[in-house]
Design a protein around this motif. Structure first.
Motif, mmCIF file in Angstrom:
data_model
loop_
_atom_site.group_PDB
_atom_site.id
_atom_site.type_symbol
_atom_site.label_atom_id
_atom_site.label_comp_id
_atom_site.label_asym_id
_atom_site.label_seq_id
_atom_site.Cartn_x
_atom_site.Cartn_y
_atom_site.Cartn_z
ATOM 1 N N LEU A 133 -4.858 36.518 25.136
ATOM 2 C CA LEU A 133 -6.289 36.231 25.038
ATOM 3 C C LEU A 133 -6.629 34.789 25.411
ATOM 4 O O LEU A 133 -7.660 34.541 26.043
ATOM 5 C CB LEU A 133 -6.794 36.519 23.617
ATOM 6 C CG LEU A 133 -6.943 37.981 23.238
ATOM 7 C CD1 LEU A 133 -7.238 38.108 21.742
ATOM 8 C CD2 LEU A 133 -8.038 38.650 24.054
ATOM 9 N N VAL A 134 -5.771 33.849 25.009
ATOM 10 C CA VAL A 134 -6.069 32.438 25.290
ATOM 11 C C VAL A 134 -5.533 31.995 26.644
ATOM 12 O O VAL A 134 -5.791 30.876 27.076
ATOM 13 C CB VAL A 134 -5.549 31.491 24.180
ATOM 14 C CG1 VAL A 134 -6.179 31.828 22.846
ATOM 15 C CG2 VAL A 134 -4.039 31.485 24.091
ATOM 16 N N GLY A 135 -4.781 32.864 27.327
ATOM 17 C CA GLY A 135 -4.263 32.523 28.646
ATOM 18 C C GLY A 135 -3.104 31.545 28.606
ATOM 19 O O GLY A 135 -2.936 30.731 29.519
ATOM 20 N N ALA A 136 -2.279 31.628 27.572
ATOM 21 C CA ALA A 136 -1.184 30.675 27.397
ATOM 22 C C ALA A 136 -0.183 30.730 28.550
ATOM 23 O O ALA A 136 0.285 29.691 29.019
ATOM 24 C CB ALA A 136 -0.471 30.936 26.067
ATOM 25 N N ARG A 137 0.137 31.911 29.016
ATOM 26 C CA ARG A 137 1.103 32.047 30.124
ATOM 27 C C ARG A 137 0.548 31.398 31.388
ATOM 28 O O ARG A 137 1.246 30.677 32.092
ATOM 29 C CB ARG A 137 1.420 33.517 30.342
ATOM 30 C CG ARG A 137 2.478 33.765 31.399
ATOM 31 C CD ARG A 137 2.701 35.283 31.559
ATOM 32 N NE ARG A 137 3.681 35.578 32.541
ATOM 33 C CZ ARG A 137 4.914 35.990 32.271
ATOM 34 N NH1 ARG A 137 5.297 36.144 31.035
ATOM 35 N NH2 ARG A 137 5.750 36.254 33.244
ATOM 36 N N ARG A 138 -0.719 31.661 31.656
ATOM 37 C CA ARG A 138 -1.364 31.073 32.836
ATOM 38 C C ARG A 138 -1.374 29.557 32.737
ATOM 39 O O ARG A 138 -1.110 28.851 33.708
ATOM 40 C CB ARG A 138 -2.783 31.618 32.991
ATOM 41 C CG ARG A 138 -3.563 31.021 34.151
ATOM 42 C CD ARG A 138 -5.020 31.506 34.200
ATOM 43 N NE ARG A 138 -5.645 31.766 32.922
ATOM 44 C CZ ARG A 138 -6.143 30.840 32.101
ATOM 45 N NH1 ARG A 138 -6.070 29.571 32.417
ATOM 46 N NH2 ARG A 138 -6.715 31.181 30.967
ATOM 47 N N MET A 139 -1.655 29.050 31.523
ATOM 48 C CA MET A 139 -1.677 27.600 31.342
ATOM 49 C C MET A 139 -0.296 27.001 31.577
ATOM 50 O O MET A 139 -0.170 25.942 32.192
ATOM 51 C CB MET A 139 -2.182 27.246 29.942
ATOM 52 C CG MET A 139 -3.688 27.406 29.787
ATOM 53 S SD MET A 139 -4.270 26.781 28.204
ATOM 54 C CE MET A 139 -4.194 28.265 27.213
ATOM 55 N N ALA A 140 0.746 27.676 31.110
ATOM 56 C CA ALA A 140 2.104 27.185 31.329
ATOM 57 C C ALA A 140 2.434 27.177 32.819
ATOM 58 O O ALA A 140 3.051 26.230 33.322
ATOM 59 C CB ALA A 140 3.104 28.045 30.566
ATOM 60 N N GLN A 141 1.998 28.200 33.532
ATOM 61 C CA GLN A 141 2.220 28.242 34.973
ATOM 62 C C GLN A 141 1.437 27.135 35.680
ATOM 63 O O GLN A 141 1.939 26.519 36.620
ATOM 64 C CB GLN A 141 1.840 29.615 35.526
ATOM 65 C CG GLN A 141 2.805 30.700 35.093
ATOM 66 C CD GLN A 141 2.331 32.100 35.414
ATOM 67 O OE1 GLN A 141 1.141 32.400 35.350
ATOM 68 N NE2 GLN A 141 3.263 32.965 35.749
#
Length: 158
Positions: free
Chosen positions: A53-61
């Protein structure tokens, strides 16, 4: 110049090892520590839902992509503009991208969320980020962060 390349290689190698090369998943890390319980599977599932929901994976990428871009810029600034220098930079950055493992980073993030939030807090965050305001906050946060970074860079380069 050779000294810089060696230092850059050591720095990048250490960075890669720190973020994933020597990393273990949260479950492996917990299993190797006596007296520490495994993460409850229901809490882990909630954490992963929250991360989605918070887009943590996208932020890490995104962080990894920015790191690769900064690495590229630093290497280009120190190497001669020859074809051989460009080939080295391209190969180095491609290797950096290849070694980035989003699944390992996600596992590390899940462990971090588990460490800092109770099961009840995760459920509350899930409720918030499932709401219209929470979804908007999650969507706008990366934009706000980019604006903050740009403002900080502008001020720091004066």
């Amino acid at each position: 110049m050779k000294a810089f390349l060696v230092l850059a290689a050591i720095y990048v190698g250490a960075f890669l090892i720190a973020i994933q090369g020597a990393s273990q998943t949260q479950a492996e890390g917990v299993a190797n520590k006596p007296g520490i319980q495994h993460v409850d599977p229901a809490k882990d599932a909630d954490i992963r839902s929250l991360m989605e929901l918070v887009g943590a994976r996208r932020m890490a990428q995104d962080v990894a992509a920015k790191g690769a871009q900064q690495l590229r810029e630093n290497l280009v600034a120190t190497l001669p503009a020859s074809q051989q220098g460009q080939q080295f930079v391209n190969a180095f950055v491609a290797d950096y991208h290849k070694k980035f493992n989003a699944d390992e980073v996600s596992n590390q993030l899940a462990g971090i969320y588990d460490k800092h939030f109770s099961d009840e807090e995760i459920k509350g965050l899930l409720q918030f980020y499932s709401s219209p305001l929470g979804r908007k906050f999650a969507a706008e946060s990366p934009k706000i962060q980019a604006e903050v970074e740009a403002a900080n860079q502008k001020v720091s380069t004066r």
